[in-house]
Design a protein around this motif. Structure first.
Motif, PDB file in Angstrom:
ATOM      1  N   UNK A 165       0.879  -1.294  -0.107  1.00 51.85           N
ATOM      2  CA  UNK A 165      -0.083  -0.060   0.055  1.00 51.85           C
ATOM      3  C   UNK A 165       0.782   1.276  -0.079  1.00 51.85           C
ATOM      4  N   UNK A 166       0.365   2.400  -0.127  1.00 56.76           N
ATOM      5  CA  UNK A 166       0.678   3.666  -0.099  1.00 56.76           C
ATOM      6  C   UNK A 166       0.131   4.302   1.217  1.00 56.76           C
ATOM      7  N   UNK A 167       1.067   4.946   2.090  1.00 58.59           N
ATOM      8  CA  UNK A 167       0.519   5.694   3.215  1.00 58.59           C
ATOM      9  C   UNK A 167       0.607   7.156   2.502  1.00 58.59           C
ATOM     10  N   UNK A 168      -0.619   7.653   2.509  1.00 56.29           N
ATOM     11  CA  UNK A 168      -0.953   8.863   1.332  1.00 56.29           C
ATOM     12  C   UNK A 168      -1.173  10.077   2.295  1.00 56.29           C
ATOM     13  N   UNK A 169      -0.433  11.151   1.865  1.00 53.72           N
ATOM     14  CA  UNK A 169      -0.422  12.326   2.504  1.00 53.72           C
ATOM     15  C   UNK A 169      -0.407  13.429   1.429  1.00 53.72           C
ATOM     16  N   UNK A 170      -1.421  14.523   1.654  1.00 51.64           N
ATOM     17  CA  UNK A 170      -1.445  15.719   0.904  1.00 51.64           C
ATOM     18  C   UNK A 170      -1.175  17.090   1.738  1.00 51.64           C
ATOM     19  N   UNK A 171      -0.380  17.908   1.156  1.00 51.63           N
ATOM     20  CA  UNK A 171      -0.069  19.030   1.670  1.00 51.63           C
ATOM     21  C   UNK A 171      -1.175  19.891   2.264  1.00 51.63           C
ATOM     22  N   UNK A 172      -0.981  20.415   3.627  1.00 50.19           N
ATOM     23  CA  UNK A 172      -2.310  20.864   4.130  1.00 50.19           C
ATOM     24  C   UNK A 172      -2.946  19.855   5.176  1.00 50.19           C
ATOM     25  N   UNK A 173      -2.701  18.614   5.117  1.00 49.51           N
ATOM     26  CA  UNK A 173      -3.121  17.783   6.018  1.00 49.51           C
ATOM     27  C   UNK A 173      -2.121  17.566   7.220  1.00 49.51           C
ATOM     28  N   UNK A 174      -2.669  17.650   8.638  1.00 52.63           N
ATOM     29  CA  UNK A 174      -1.668  17.897   9.605  1.00 52.63           C
ATOM     30  C   UNK A 174      -0.841  16.559   9.962  1.00 52.63           C
ATOM     31  N   UNK A 175      -1.233  15.548   9.488  1.00 48.12           N
ATOM     32  CA  UNK A 175      -0.441  14.170   9.583  1.00 48.12           C
ATOM     33  C   UNK A 175      -0.925  13.081   8.653  1.00 48.12           C
ATOM     34  N   UNK A 176      -0.189  11.970   8.440  1.00 47.81           N
ATOM     35  CA  UNK A 176      -0.594  10.916   7.513  1.00 47.81           C
ATOM     36  C   UNK A 176      -2.074  10.288   8.000  1.00 47.81           C
TER      37      UNK A 176
END
Length: 158
Positions: free
Chosen positions: A119-130
């Motif tokens: 899988x990919x742990x997914x994070x988008x700029x602006x989210x405070x954490x994964x």
């Protein structure tokens, strides 16, 4: 001299780094300023490319008679500097083993294994954490919340 086997020169592809949530979160925090810099460089490069194209069109319309050499030289130098900064910044991000999925919105994926699935742990700029993951064949639209035990205090899986 004997013929060399070209396949002997090939080095094996390095194994993809796998992240735990804690490792991914630590790397994410370190990379956030680099990601912001890369996004900024990309926007500036796009604007500069538009400026250079407009100058080129004007030069062609004037039959090459009037060429703003100083302005053109300055814009090209700035373009070269920004392009090198972007390459360097992206190299720094990719060296960690994470994957830049979308530079326009600041989307990073961190390869991991959950329930014996890649899988990919997914994070988008602006989210405070994964907070999300998705299978490697799904993408952003397939994001699912991480298991409640992986979430922070006060967070709930909806």
């Amino acid at each position: 001299m004997a013929d060399e086997d070209p396949e002997q020169d090939e080095t094996p592809e390095p194994r993809q780094r796998l992240f735990t949530l804690i490792e991914a979160e630590r790397v994410r925090k370190d990379l956030e300023p680099f990601l912001i810099e890369a996004i900024d460089c990309r926007k500036k490069l796009s604007s500069l490319e538009n400026d250079l194209a407009a100058i080129s069109a004007r030069i062609m319309m004037m039959g090459g008679v009037i060429v703003p050499y100083e302005k053109l030289s300055r814009l090209r130098a700035e373009h070269t500097h920004l392009a090198e900064t972007l390459r360097s910044t992206l190299r720094r991000i990719l060296e960690t083993g994470c994957i830049v999925k979308d530079l326009d919105v600041g989307l990073l994926d961190f390869p991991a294994i959950i329930d014996n699935q890649d899988v990919y742990l997914c994070w988008k700029l602006g989210e405070d954490r994964i907070r999300f993951y998705h299978r490697q064949d799904e993408g952003f639209a397939g994001r699912k919340p991480l298991d409640p035990c992986d979430l922070g205090p006060g967070d709930k899986v909806q």
